[in-house]
Enzyme design. Structure first.
Site, PDB file in Angstrom:
ATOM      1  CB  SER A 243     -12.615   0.220   1.768  1.00 24.44           C
ATOM      2  OG  SER A 243     -12.782   1.520   1.247  1.00 24.44           O
ATOM      3  CE1 TYR A 256      -6.952   1.279   2.740  1.00 28.02           C
ATOM      4  CE2 TYR A 256      -8.559   2.036   1.122  1.00 28.02           C
ATOM      5  CZ  TYR A 256      -8.237   1.686   2.427  1.00 28.02           C
ATOM      6  OH  TYR A 256      -9.204   1.728   3.410  1.00 28.02           O
TER       7      TYR A 256
HETATM    8  P1  NAD Z   1      -7.474   4.358  12.321  1.00 30.58           P
HETATM    9  O1  NAD Z   1      -6.230   5.071  11.992  1.00 30.58           O
HETATM   10  O2  NAD Z   1      -8.197   4.768  13.540  1.00 30.58           O
HETATM   11  O3  NAD Z   1      -7.233   2.791  12.412  1.00 30.58           O
HETATM   12  C1  NAD Z   1      -6.272   2.101  11.667  1.00 30.58           C
HETATM   13  C2  NAD Z   1      -5.458   1.287  12.643  1.00 30.58           C
HETATM   14  O4  NAD Z   1      -4.638   0.363  11.933  1.00 30.58           O
HETATM   15  C3  NAD Z   1      -4.491   2.100  13.484  1.00 30.58           C
HETATM   16  O5  NAD Z   1      -5.092   2.572  14.667  1.00 30.58           O
HETATM   17  C4  NAD Z   1      -3.380   1.105  13.771  1.00 30.58           C
HETATM   18  O6  NAD Z   1      -3.498   0.620  15.090  1.00 30.58           O
HETATM   19  C5  NAD Z   1      -3.632  -0.042  12.812  1.00 30.58           C
HETATM   20  N1  NAD Z   1      -2.424  -0.430  12.070  1.00 30.58           N
HETATM   21  C6  NAD Z   1      -1.944   0.093  10.906  1.00 30.58           C
HETATM   22  N2  NAD Z   1      -0.802  -0.529  10.565  1.00 30.58           N
HETATM   23  C7  NAD Z   1      -0.569  -1.470  11.528  1.00 30.58           C
HETATM   24  C8  NAD Z   1       0.449  -2.435  11.721  1.00 30.58           C
HETATM   25  N3  NAD Z   1       1.464  -2.584  10.850  1.00 30.58           N
HETATM   26  N4  NAD Z   1       0.376  -3.224  12.823  1.00 30.58           N
HETATM   27  C9  NAD Z   1      -0.633  -3.087  13.721  1.00 30.58           C
HETATM   28  N5  NAD Z   1      -1.634  -2.193  13.566  1.00 30.58           N
HETATM   29  C10 NAD Z   1      -1.587  -1.395  12.490  1.00 30.58           C
HETATM   30  O7  NAD Z   1      -8.409   4.503  11.025  1.00 30.58           O
HETATM   31  P2  NAD Z   1      -9.788   3.803  10.624  1.00 30.58           P
HETATM   32  O8  NAD Z   1     -10.309   4.620   9.505  1.00 30.58           O
HETATM   33  O9  NAD Z   1     -10.642   3.557  11.803  1.00 30.58           O
HETATM   34  O10 NAD Z   1      -9.303   2.443   9.997  1.00 30.58           O
HETATM   35  C11 NAD Z   1      -9.870   1.189  10.329  1.00 30.58           C
HETATM   36  C12 NAD Z   1     -10.153   0.411   9.066  1.00 30.58           C
HETATM   37  O11 NAD Z   1     -11.178   1.047   8.322  1.00 30.58           O
HETATM   38  C13 NAD Z   1      -8.969   0.254   8.103  1.00 30.58           C
HETATM   39  O12 NAD Z   1      -8.919  -1.082   7.643  1.00 30.58           O
HETATM   40  C14 NAD Z   1      -9.325   1.179   6.957  1.00 30.58           C
HETATM   41  O13 NAD Z   1      -8.749   0.760   5.742  1.00 30.58           O
HETATM   42  C15 NAD Z   1     -10.829   1.031   6.960  1.00 30.58           C
HETATM   43  N6  NAD Z   1     -11.549   2.082   6.255  1.00 30.58           N
HETATM   44  C16 NAD Z   1     -11.551   3.356   6.721  1.00 30.58           C
HETATM   45  C17 NAD Z   1     -12.240   4.337   6.020  1.00 30.58           C
HETATM   46  C18 NAD Z   1     -12.277   5.765   6.512  1.00 30.58           C
HETATM   47  O14 NAD Z   1     -12.799   6.624   5.800  1.00 30.58           O
HETATM   48  N7  NAD Z   1     -11.766   6.075   7.690  1.00 30.58           N
HETATM   49  C19 NAD Z   1     -12.930   4.025   4.851  1.00 30.58           C
HETATM   50  C20 NAD Z   1     -12.929   2.711   4.413  1.00 30.58           C
HETATM   51  C21 NAD Z   1     -12.238   1.741   5.128  1.00 30.58           C
END
Ligand code: NAD
Ligand code: MG
Length: 349
Positions: A243, A256
């Site tokens: 991130s 985080y």
């Molecule tokens: P999202 O909610 O669609 O995806 C996150 C997923 O993590 C969930 O769908 C869930 O299936 C999984 N998860 C969480 N805890 C879990 C557990 N204990 N066991 C199994 N699965 C679990 O959101 P996203 O934004 O697509 O997130 C994907 C990645 O992107 C993450 O690592 C997040 O930190 C990173 N990220 C997102 C952003 C943003 O702005 N959305 C920014 C930077 C990084």
């Protein structure tokens, strides 16, 4: 710069993880068939991929600032882990638009968090690029996951649904083996699942909270990579999701941001280590992306509804806009790339 500017956020303390499912239960054939039927219905509504990259666009030469929705939004908060189907507007994961060109033909990929958001866009893109795909997610996310399973099958690829909680090492070991056995091989692991909780005051940061963040984001990544690498052949790869928080940590995301720094560091060290096995390790660093993670209490509603306004694009990215980075890093075209981190941040540097 505020939390919204960085695309990160807040989290309600009262929202705790509920564990009502057998974490080691993989779906039955009956469930899969029911889900596939549901997914097929969705496809019928949303239509097939069109020529060109951006959904609904005509020329392929659009102004990137205007291609997707900008705030203000009218999203409501939803309970963690959240469903993509409950979002307004729904994230664009390339369902209608991503067109593959065989860049991952014959590959076998396991994607965590593959039900929604970034992981869903990666799963759809990988399948349309020719890969068989297994997705992991939490049991509460079954309806989102089954839509993805249907999209993978519609692309003519093998789809395997493997729900379960990554915070257990035994499950991570079982997940890698199950993905390998049911896909007929494992040559790409996308560590994408993540957990984010805002905590304004260090004195309120509990051990339970720390455990959930570190176990999901760091321990699970190492456990699953370890189990997967043991099954991988030279030419395989790992793509992690870090991130912008790894470089620009928000004051209320101490835990985080630390996990994302750890993921960046692991990517760099492990990339060098695993080269002796012929395995590449890289990462993608998203800025603000419109996904369920942002709507489940990770931040106050008013922040969600102006999400992305603080980056140069003045809008959040849609998951379809970051999937190509994962495709490129996973592809053998990137044979000289390891220990690299690809930022896709809407212009934040
Ligand atoms: P999202 O909610 O669609 O995806 C996150 C997923 O993590 C969930 O769908 C869930 O299936 C999984 N998860 C969480 N805890 C879990 C557990 N204990 N066991 C199994 N699965 C679990 O959101 P996203 O934004 O697509 O997130 C994907 C990645 O992107 C993450 O690592 C997040 O930190 C990173 N990220 C997102 C952003 C943003 O702005 N959305 C920014 C930077 C990084
Ligand atoms: Mg999800």
């Amino acid at each position: 710069m505020c939390y919204a500017d960085l695309g990160t956020g807040f989290y309600r303390n009262e929202d705790k993880m509920t564990e009502t499912h057998d974490k080691h239960d993989f779906p039955t054939r009956r469930n899969l068939l029911a889900g596939a039927a549901f997914g097929a219905a969705t496809l019928a509504v949303e239509g097939l991929p069109r020529q060109g990259f951006a959904a609904g666009k005509k020329t392929g030469l659009e102004d990137p600032l205007k291609m997707y929705p900008a705030p203000p939004f009218s999203q409501k908060l939803q309970p963690w882990p959240g469903l993509q189907s409950k979002m307004t507007p729904r994230p664009d994961c390339g369902e209608k638009s991503y067109v593959g060109s065989g860049r991952l033909k014959g590959r076998h990929a396991l994607i965590t968090g593959g039900d929604s958001g970034i992981g869903r866009a990666v799963a759809i893109a990988f399948a349309r690029e020719g890969a068989d795909v297994a997705i992991n997610y939490l049991p509460e996310e079954e309806s989102d996951a089954q839509e993805v399973i249907a999209y993978i099958r519609k692309a003519g690829r093998k789809a395997v649904a493997l729900p379960g909680d990554l915070r257990e090492e035994a499950f991570c070991q079982k997940l890698a083996k199950e993905a390998h056995d049911r896909l007929g091989g494992l040559d790409c692991l996308v560590n994408n699942a993540g957990y984010q909780t805002f905590q304004e005051d260090l004195l309120d940061l509990t051990t339970e909270h720390l455990d959930q963040t570190f176990k999901t984001n760091v321990y699970a990544l190492i456990w699953l990579t370890k189990a997967s690498v043991a099954l991988m052949k030279p030419g395989s790869c790992v793509v992690n999701t870090t991130s912008v928080q790894a470089y620009m940590p928000s004051p209320g995301l101490v835990d985080y941001a630390a996990t994302k720094s750890a993921i960046s560091s692991i990517t760099r060290s492990l990339g060098k280590q695993l080269l002796s096995r012929g395995i590449r390790v890289n990462a993608v660093a998203p800025g603000p992306f419109w996904t369920p993670l942002e709507t489940t209490g990770a931040q106050p509603l008013e922040v969600v509804n102006r999400f992305g306004s603080g980056v140069p694009y003045k809008r959040p990215g849609q998951p379809v806009e970051i999937a190509p980075a994962y495709v490129t890093l996973a592809s053998a075209e990137s044979s000289y790339a390891t220990s690299q981190i690809w930022e896709v941040t809407g212009g934040m540097t």
